[in-house]
Design a protein around this motif. Structure first.
Motif, PDB file in Angstrom:
ATOM      1  N   ALA A 284      18.171 -32.631 -25.649  1.00 54.00           N
ATOM      2  CA  ALA A 284      18.497 -31.921 -26.889  1.00 54.00           C
ATOM      3  C   ALA A 284      17.306 -32.008 -27.825  1.00 54.00           C
ATOM      4  O   ALA A 284      16.734 -33.077 -28.007  1.00 54.00           O
ATOM      5  N   SER A 285      16.952 -30.871 -28.439  1.00 58.05           N
ATOM      6  CA  SER A 285      15.770 -30.830 -29.290  1.00 58.05           C
ATOM      7  C   SER A 285      16.076 -30.188 -30.636  1.00 58.05           C
ATOM      8  O   SER A 285      16.914 -29.301 -30.741  1.00 58.05           O
ATOM      9  N   THR A 286      15.322 -30.627 -31.642  1.00 61.80           N
ATOM     10  CA  THR A 286      15.471 -30.026 -32.964  1.00 61.80           C
ATOM     11  C   THR A 286      14.736 -28.691 -33.064  1.00 61.80           C
ATOM     12  O   THR A 286      14.655 -28.115 -34.143  1.00 61.80           O
ATOM     13  N   ASP A 287      14.229 -28.169 -31.957  1.00 61.15           N
ATOM     14  CA  ASP A 287      13.676 -26.807 -31.960  1.00 61.15           C
ATOM     15  C   ASP A 287      14.747 -25.798 -31.554  1.00 61.15           C
ATOM     16  O   ASP A 287      14.436 -24.675 -31.163  1.00 61.15           O
ATOM     17  N   ASP A 288      16.029 -26.212 -31.646  1.00 63.62           N
ATOM     18  CA  ASP A 288      17.199 -25.378 -31.361  1.00 63.62           C
ATOM     19  C   ASP A 288      17.429 -25.137 -29.871  1.00 63.62           C
ATOM     20  O   ASP A 288      18.210 -24.264 -29.506  1.00 63.62           O
ATOM     21  N   HIS A 289      16.770 -25.870 -29.005  1.00 61.28           N
ATOM     22  CA  HIS A 289      16.881 -25.664 -27.564  1.00 61.28           C
ATOM     23  C   HIS A 289      17.418 -26.903 -26.853  1.00 61.28           C
ATOM     24  O   HIS A 289      17.295 -28.022 -27.348  1.00 61.28           O
ATOM     25  N   VAL A 290      17.933 -26.666 -25.649  1.00 57.24           N
ATOM     26  CA  VAL A 290      18.254 -27.726 -24.693  1.00 57.24           C
ATOM     27  C   VAL A 290      17.418 -27.436 -23.456  1.00 57.24           C
ATOM     28  O   VAL A 290      17.419 -26.313 -22.938  1.00 57.24           O
ATOM     29  N   TYR A 291      16.682 -28.430 -23.005  1.00 55.72           N
ATOM     30  CA  TYR A 291      15.845 -28.298 -21.817  1.00 55.72           C
ATOM     31  C   TYR A 291      16.519 -29.064 -20.686  1.00 55.72           C
ATOM     32  O   TYR A 291      16.919 -30.212 -20.858  1.00 55.72           O
TER      33      TYR A 291
ATOM     34  N   TRP B 273       9.808 -34.142 -11.962  1.00 54.57           N
ATOM     35  CA  TRP B 273      10.782 -33.506 -12.845  1.00 54.57           C
ATOM     36  C   TRP B 273      10.222 -32.170 -13.294  1.00 54.57           C
ATOM     37  O   TRP B 273       9.128 -32.096 -13.831  1.00 54.57           O
ATOM     38  N   VAL B 274      10.978 -31.094 -13.029  1.00 50.56           N
ATOM     39  CA  VAL B 274      10.545 -29.744 -13.390  1.00 50.56           C
ATOM     40  C   VAL B 274      11.619 -29.081 -14.244  1.00 50.56           C
ATOM     41  O   VAL B 274      12.813 -29.344 -14.089  1.00 50.56           O
ATOM     42  N   VAL B 275      11.183 -28.197 -15.149  1.00 47.55           N
ATOM     43  CA  VAL B 275      12.130 -27.476 -15.996  1.00 47.55           C
ATOM     44  C   VAL B 275      12.924 -26.513 -15.131  1.00 47.55           C
ATOM     45  O   VAL B 275      12.357 -25.671 -14.443  1.00 47.55           O
ATOM     46  N   MET B 276      14.234 -26.676 -15.154  1.00 51.06           N
ATOM     47  CA  MET B 276      15.116 -25.804 -14.390  1.00 51.06           C
ATOM     48  C   MET B 276      15.659 -24.688 -15.276  1.00 51.06           C
ATOM     49  O   MET B 276      15.854 -23.567 -14.840  1.00 51.06           O
ATOM     50  N   ASP B 277      15.897 -25.015 -16.554  1.00 52.61           N
ATOM     51  CA  ASP B 277      16.494 -24.041 -17.457  1.00 52.61           C
ATOM     52  C   ASP B 277      16.211 -24.449 -18.901  1.00 52.61           C
ATOM     53  O   ASP B 277      16.002 -25.632 -19.189  1.00 52.61           O
ATOM     54  N   THR B 278      16.201 -23.471 -19.774  1.00 50.86           N
ATOM     55  CA  THR B 278      16.102 -23.704 -21.213  1.00 50.86           C
ATOM     56  C   THR B 278      17.240 -22.943 -21.867  1.00 50.86           C
ATOM     57  O   THR B 278      17.365 -21.730 -21.682  1.00 50.86           O
ATOM     58  N   LEU B 279      18.073 -23.666 -22.608  1.00 53.76           N
ATOM     59  CA  LEU B 279      19.207 -23.043 -23.289  1.00 53.76           C
ATOM     60  C   LEU B 279      18.839 -22.859 -24.749  1.00 53.76           C
ATOM     61  O   LEU B 279      18.404 -23.805 -25.408  1.00 53.76           O
ATOM     62  N   ASP B 280      19.004 -21.648 -25.258  1.00 55.37           N
ATOM     63  CA  ASP B 280      18.644 -21.377 -26.649  1.00 55.37           C
ATOM     64  C   ASP B 280      19.799 -20.699 -27.395  1.00 55.37           C
ATOM     65  O   ASP B 280      19.599 -19.782 -28.174  1.00 55.37           O
ATOM     66  N   SER B 281      20.993 -21.175 -27.197  1.00 55.33           N
ATOM     67  CA  SER B 281      22.177 -20.540 -27.778  1.00 55.33           C
ATOM     68  C   SER B 281      22.519 -21.038 -29.174  1.00 55.33           C
ATOM     69  O   SER B 281      23.382 -20.468 -29.829  1.00 55.33           O
ATOM     70  N   HIS B 282      21.867 -22.083 -29.651  1.00 52.10           N
ATOM     71  CA  HIS B 282      22.177 -22.625 -30.979  1.00 52.10           C
ATOM     72  C   HIS B 282      21.256 -22.037 -32.046  1.00 52.10           C
ATOM     73  O   HIS B 282      20.114 -21.678 -31.770  1.00 52.10           O
TER      74      HIS B 282
ATOM     75  N   GLU C 267      28.305 -25.889 -34.333  1.00 50.62           N
ATOM     76  CA  GLU C 267      28.928 -25.409 -33.105  1.00 50.62           C
ATOM     77  C   GLU C 267      28.732 -26.384 -31.952  1.00 50.62           C
ATOM     78  O   GLU C 267      27.706 -27.065 -31.866  1.00 50.62           O
ATOM     79  N   VAL C 268      29.725 -26.415 -31.092  1.00 49.87           N
ATOM     80  CA  VAL C 268      29.653 -27.122 -29.815  1.00 49.87           C
ATOM     81  C   VAL C 268      29.713 -26.053 -28.746  1.00 49.87           C
ATOM     82  O   VAL C 268      30.632 -25.230 -28.731  1.00 49.87           O
ATOM     83  N   HIS C 269      28.714 -26.025 -27.869  1.00 43.13           N
ATOM     84  CA  HIS C 269      28.687 -25.026 -26.798  1.00 43.13           C
ATOM     85  C   HIS C 269      29.002 -25.701 -25.472  1.00 43.13           C
ATOM     86  O   HIS C 269      28.524 -26.810 -25.200  1.00 43.13           O
ATOM     87  N   VAL C 270      29.789 -25.023 -24.669  1.00 44.40           N
ATOM     88  CA  VAL C 270      30.216 -25.530 -23.361  1.00 44.40           C
ATOM     89  C   VAL C 270      29.658 -24.595 -22.293  1.00 44.40           C
ATOM     90  O   VAL C 270      29.913 -23.393 -22.326  1.00 44.40           O
ATOM     91  N   PHE C 271      28.889 -25.160 -21.361  1.00 43.77           N
ATOM     92  CA  PHE C 271      28.274 -24.374 -20.296  1.00 43.77           C
ATOM     93  C   PHE C 271      28.818 -24.839 -18.956  1.00 43.77           C
ATOM     94  O   PHE C 271      28.829 -26.033 -18.663  1.00 43.77           O
ATOM     95  N   GLU C 272      29.241 -23.906 -18.135  1.00 47.65           N
ATOM     96  CA  GLU C 272      29.587 -24.236 -16.755  1.00 47.65           C
ATOM     97  C   GLU C 272      28.287 -24.435 -16.000  1.00 47.65           C
ATOM     98  O   GLU C 272      27.371 -23.615 -16.080  1.00 47.65           O
ATOM     99  N   ARG C 273      28.190 -25.528 -15.283  1.00 44.73           N
ATOM    100  CA  ARG C 273      26.967 -25.884 -14.556  1.00 44.73           C
ATOM    101  C   ARG C 273      26.559 -24.782 -13.605  1.00 44.73           C
ATOM    102  O   ARG C 273      25.375 -24.489 -13.437  1.00 44.73           O
ATOM    103  N   SER C 274      27.512 -24.109 -12.984  1.00 44.07           N
ATOM    104  CA  SER C 274      27.204 -23.059 -12.020  1.00 44.07           C
ATOM    105  C   SER C 274      26.515 -21.856 -12.670  1.00 44.07           C
ATOM    106  O   SER C 274      25.854 -21.077 -11.985  1.00 44.07           O
ATOM    107  N   ALA C 275      26.625 -21.715 -13.978  1.00 50.38           N
ATOM    108  CA  ALA C 275      26.010 -20.586 -14.679  1.00 50.38           C
ATOM    109  C   ALA C 275      24.588 -20.919 -15.151  1.00 50.38           C
ATOM    110  O   ALA C 275      23.892 -20.023 -15.642  1.00 50.38           O
ATOM    111  N   LEU C 276      24.163 -22.154 -14.997  1.00 49.52           N
ATOM    112  CA  LEU C 276      22.830 -22.550 -15.440  1.00 49.52           C
ATOM    113  C   LEU C 276      21.823 -22.443 -14.297  1.00 49.52           C
ATOM    114  O   LEU C 276      22.172 -22.601 -13.142  1.00 49.52           O
ATOM    115  N   GLY C 277      20.550 -22.274 -14.684  1.00 50.97           N
ATOM    116  CA  GLY C 277      19.415 -22.297 -13.792  1.00 50.97           C
ATOM    117  C   GLY C 277      19.679 -21.740 -12.456  1.00 50.97           C
ATOM    118  O   GLY C 277      19.125 -21.763 -11.489  1.00 50.97           O
TER     119      GLY C 277
END
Length: 193
Positions: free
Chosen positions: A134-141, A150-159, A183-193
């Motif tokens: 979780a980052s204060t740049d409004d993203h989840v890596y 360790w490689v970036v699989m996905d970046t979430l920018d919904s906030h 807000e609290v966002h809920v992501f299904e793992r199957s929909a990521l990366g």
């Protein structure tokens, strides 16, 4: 058990107890020499990780300092700590950097400059092969372990505000993020990366 920060002394107490249960070990836990901002237990409750400019691993059975792990590239202090499910890895974050450390050897496995903001939270997936940041740049890596890297699989920018917390469900099928945008966002793992 709970913990409270008082200068550079970590006090631990049992739920409902009127007094700290490790008063006799204050000299051991008082070796931090600086402000303590974060701490985390491993899943079994046998290790406590804390610190500021170095990672300190305490054996909770004896309250002895098991390891002081110098961190690879730190000009700041620890902001978040998370153990993986089987306690073989611990991730530590300071400002924009995450370091993943093998607990048994205290060897650094990866050091990654993650974000343009400060890192506010870390969570390993139950399988231990993903790390959400979780980052204060409004993203989840979301990082994935691939062939010991360790490689970036996905970046979430919904906030629309700083992301302050991340958590995986116990079965790893859901990732939850919380932000200062209310807000609290809920992501299904199957929909990521």
């Amino acid at each position: 058990m709970g913990a409270v920060r008082a200068a550079a002394l970590v006090l631990l107490w049992a739920a409902g107890a009127a007094a700290a249960i490790v008063a006799s070990h204050q000299a051991t836990l008082d070796t931090l020499q600086a402000r303590v901002d974060v701490g985390a237990y491993n899943r079994a409750g046998t290790l406590l990780a804390t610190g500021r400019e170095a990672l300190l691993l305490y054996n909770t059975g004896t309250w002895t300092l098991e390891a002081t792990v110098p961190l690879e590239c730190w000009t700041c202090h620890l902001r978040a700590i998370a153990f993986n499910h089987d306690s073989t890895l611990v991730a530590v974050a300071g400002d924009e950097t995450v370091e993943i450390i093998e607990v048994a050897t205290q060897a650094s496995m990866a050091v990654e400059a993650i974000s343009l903001g400060l890192i506010a939270g870390l969570a390993f997936s139950p399988s231990g092969d993903e790390l959400a940041v979780a980052s204060t740049d409004d993203h989840v890596y979301i990082y994935e372990l691939v062939l010991r890297s360790w490689v970036v699989m996905d970046t979430l920018d919904s906030h629309a505000g700083d992301v302050l917390a991340v958590a995986y469900s116990p079965n790893g099928e859901v990732l939850v993020t919380a932000s200062e945008d209310g807000e609290v966002h809920v992501f299904e793992r199957s929909a990521l990366g």
